[in-house]
Structures are given as structure tokens and as C-alpha cells.
Design an enzyme around this catalytic site. Structure first.
Site, mmCIF file in Angstrom:
data_model
loop_
_atom_site.group_PDB
_atom_site.id
_atom_site.type_symbol
_atom_site.label_atom_id
_atom_site.label_comp_id
_atom_site.label_asym_id
_atom_site.label_seq_id
_atom_site.Cartn_x
_atom_site.Cartn_y
_atom_site.Cartn_z
ATOM 1 N N TYR A 76 0.829 -1.204 0.000
ATOM 2 C CA TYR A 76 0.000 0.000 0.000
ATOM 3 C C TYR A 76 0.863 1.252 0.000
ATOM 4 O O TYR A 76 2.031 1.231 0.390
ATOM 5 C CB TYR A 76 -0.943 0.021 1.214
ATOM 6 C CG TYR A 76 -0.268 0.286 2.552
ATOM 7 C CD1 TYR A 76 -0.167 1.585 3.060
ATOM 8 C CD2 TYR A 76 0.257 -0.765 3.308
ATOM 9 C CE1 TYR A 76 0.439 1.838 4.276
ATOM 10 C CE2 TYR A 76 0.863 -0.529 4.526
ATOM 11 C CZ TYR A 76 0.957 0.774 5.010
ATOM 12 O OH TYR A 76 1.572 1.014 6.218
ATOM 13 N N CYS A 77 0.260 2.348 -0.456
ATOM 14 C CA CYS A 77 0.877 3.670 -0.379
ATOM 15 C C CYS A 77 -0.157 4.610 0.233
ATOM 16 O O CYS A 77 -0.984 4.179 1.032
ATOM 17 C CB CYS A 77 1.388 4.141 -1.737
ATOM 18 S SG CYS A 77 0.119 4.265 -3.036
ATOM 19 N N TRP A 78 -0.133 5.880 -0.135
ATOM 20 C CA TRP A 78 -1.068 6.833 0.474
ATOM 21 C C TRP A 78 -2.498 6.590 0.028
ATOM 22 O O TRP A 78 -3.410 6.447 0.846
ATOM 23 C CB TRP A 78 -0.621 8.261 0.143
ATOM 24 C CG TRP A 78 -1.628 9.324 0.460
ATOM 25 C CD1 TRP A 78 -2.216 10.186 -0.413
ATOM 26 C CD2 TRP A 78 -2.172 9.655 1.745
ATOM 27 N NE1 TRP A 78 -3.095 11.028 0.235
ATOM 28 C CE2 TRP A 78 -3.087 10.717 1.572
ATOM 29 C CE3 TRP A 78 -2.004 9.136 3.030
ATOM 30 C CZ2 TRP A 78 -3.807 11.283 2.629
ATOM 31 C CZ3 TRP A 78 -2.719 9.701 4.088
ATOM 32 C CH2 TRP A 78 -3.597 10.756 3.878
#
Length: 354
Positions: free
Chosen positions: A97-99
Site C-alpha cells: 500500500y501507499c497513500w
């Protein structure tokens, strides 16, 4: 199944403890503020690179920024694969995941999926996770709290540790906040987490409890150091059954001398913290207490702090804030040795389950 598999947070939550790795590809600065429980940081852009690419987007154009960003991302992903994952088997299943679940996590997930791993990518990223935590903490936890109340130095935190060691469910807010909950409660060389990280730790602890069993917690204030306890949790705790823990003044002084040895070893640090009490006790009293610290009169100083500061504050607040304190189960500690705490913990566990 086509990989990377794009999954929403509700689906990810059901499997959160089953992924072989949870990989946060945001920058180290973003990761340090908060992240999913158990996540490791494998940034596709570090903090400096993220600023560089973002500045190019604004000052040059998106095409030039994407070229530079792609080169940096490719190099960083290659370095992570070589350093962290070359020995992983084909069945290794990470969640990435990222932002927001966009380009950064998509880049990592695409490459790992092309290698052949069954990769999952979190749709909505950290933002979706954070929304879930916020919503969850706005609800009163459906748990049976047993609130351990007692004056400063009565052994509440130690009792929680021993309860946990003996199999009881414990929510230790001071441990999660890295703070002992008073004006002298900051721990040396251990900064408190961010408010978001504190809330994530609380959410993660609450989700692991069995509602059929009691959860022991300390009678905290609304703030632990600089961190706020979520309002719904605080309200639930304050309406819960209480345990009145007592310990003699002599033993309380001994316990505090042990737990706050860093102040005994560094009177200057203690005196710096005592400055925060000037508005309550006046400059003359604080100067006298500071002189006692410098002179090494720590037991006498601790006893005065208990008598003149901590005990009056406790007595003013406990009945007002914990509505069932008047009916609290009494629990007296006879000593501060391991045997005394173990006996108290086992008695509590037996009583709470009966």
C-alpha cells in the site's frame, strides 16, 4: 486469479494477520507518522526524492517529473527486491500500500506480480485504513473493562504487566503512548508516537480482544503525555467497573524510586520537569523541591510530591471521572515484590471470571 489483486480495506482487514508481509511503500517520513500494524517500510521514493519529484511536477511539468520519478522508483524497487525478498518462495503473499493505493504501490505491486508472487494491493491505501480506524474509534468498544484505580505509585502499571504475563487481556495505554501519564511521566530517550500512531495502536489492541473476557485497563486521564485517548474509549472506561488498588506510602515511595531511577540518576532532568508545577505550587516550593533533588534527598522529595501534589489531585478527580469508583473492588498490595504482584493478578483474574 490475476495479480496484483486489488482489494479494499474491509476485505484486507479480514486477512490482515494472514499476509506474509505488509509493505508500506511511502516515504520514511510518512511511515514514521503512522502505518498499518506490522508493516515494513520499503519506500519507492525516499523523503528527499519525493520532494524532488513533487517540485518538478509543480515547477516544470508532469512528463519530466514522471521520467525522473520512474527512474528513481525502478532503482529503489530493485534494491528492495535484492535486499529483502530474493529468498521468498512463489507462495509468498504480500499486501502493498501507499497513500491512496495509486502509482507508488501500483509500481511495486506490478513488478512483484510479474515475478510471480500473488501480490495484493490495497485499494485506497493508507487513507482508507485511516478512515476505518477513525470510524472504529468513534464507536464505544463492546468490551467489559475492569479499570484499575489507585494513587500514583500504587503499582497500577506493574499490575497490568503481571496480568498480561498471566494470560489476562490488558489495554496498557501508557505503554502504547510511551509515557507514564503524569507531569514526570516522559521516558528518557523515548519520544512519544504521533497521535495517529497512538490511535492505530489502540485500534489494533482493541480488535484483538475477546468480548467474552474482561479487559484490564488503568484509570487514565484524557491525555497520556501529549496524546489524547479517543473520546468513546474514555467514556466507556469511565463508566466501567473499578478496582481500588492500595499500597502503603512507604512502599509507594520505594516503587517510584525504582520506576523513576532515571530522575534519581539525573536531578537536572527532574528539576526541568518540576518547572511545570510552578503555577500549581509556586516558585518557592519548586525551588525547595529542586534543592532536595540536587542534594540527593530523593525519598523525602518523592514523599512530599505524593502528599502535596499527586494524592490531592487523584482524590479530587477519581470519584468525578469514574462513576463506579464508590463500588470499586478493593485490592491491597502487601509489598512490591514479584510474589505480591503475582498474587494480586491471579486473585483479580479469578474474581473477574467468577
Amino acid at each position: 486469479m490475476k495479480y496484483p489483486e486489488i482489494i479494499g480495506f474491509d476485505e484486507a482487514l479480514q486477512q490482515l494477520d494472514q499476509f506474509d508481509a505488509i509493505i508500506d511503500v511511502r516515504s520514511p517520513g510518512e511511515f514514521a507518522l503512522d502505518h498499518l500494524p506490522g508493516a515494513i517500510n520499503a519506500p519507492v521514493l525516499d523523503d528527499e526524492q519525493r520532494i524532488r519529484v513533487g517540485t518538478m511536477y509543480k515547477q516544470v511539468n508532469s512528463f519530466e517529473a514522471k521520467k525522473v520519478g520512474a527512474a528513481l522508483v525502478a532503482k529503489n524497487i530493485a534494491a528492495h527486491i535484492e535486499a529483502l525478498w530474493l529468498d521468498q518462495p512463489r507462495e509468498w503473499r504480500p499486501l502493498i500500500y501507499c497513500w491512496r493505493g495509486g502509482n507508488r504501490s501500483g509500481s511495486m505491486a506490478h513488478i512483484l506480480a510479474k515475478i510471480g508472487w500473488p501480490v495484493a494491493q490495497l485499494d485506497g491505501g493508507y487513507k482508507a485504513f485511516r478512515a476505518h480506524v477513525n470510524a472504529a474509534l468513534e464507536q464505544a468498544p463492546a468490551l467489559n473493562f475492569k479499570v484499575i484505580c489507585g494513587t500514583t505509585g500504587s503499582g497500577k502499571s506493574r499490575l497490568l504487566e503481571v496480568l498480561h504475563a498471566n494470560g489476562a487481556q490488558v489495554l496498557d495505554l501508557e505503554q502504547l503512548a510511551v509515557h507514564r501519564g503524569s507531569v514526570l511521566g516522559n521516558l528518557p530517550s523515548q519520544p512519544q508516537p504521533s497521535q495517529k500512531a497512538f490511535e492505530t495502536a489502540i485500534w489494533n489492541a482493541l480488535r484483538g480482544f475477546d468480548p467474552a473476557l474482561p479487559v484490564f485497563v488503568e484509570s487514565e486521564s484524557k491525555k497520556v503525555g501529549n496524546l489524547r485517548v479517543p473520546a468513546a474509549l474514555m467514556d466507556t472506561m469511565r463508566a466501567s467497573d473499578c478496582i481500588a488498588l492500595t499500597l502503603s506510602r512507604e512502599h509507594r515511595v520505594r516503587l517510584l524510586m525504582e520506576d523513576y531511577a532515571h530522575f534519581t540518576d539525573s536531578p537536572a532532568s527532574l528539576n526541568e520537569q518540576l518547572e511545570h508545577l510552578v503555577t500549581l505550587h509556586g516558585r518557592e516550593t519548586i525551588k525547595r523541591w529542586q534543592a532536595m533533588a540536587v542534594a540527593g534527598a530523593m525519598p523525602a522529595l518523592v514523599e512530599e510530591l505524593l502528599a502535596d501534589h499527586y494524592d490531592p489531585a487523584y482524590l479530587r478527580s477519581i470519584d468525578r471521572n469514574f462513576v463506579k469508583f464508590a463500588q470499586a473492588l478493593p485490592l491491597e498490595l502487601e509489598d512490591i515484590d514479584a510474589a505480591a504482584f503475582r498474587k494480586a493478578a491471579l486473585d483479580l483474574i479469578a474474581t473477574a471470571r467468577s
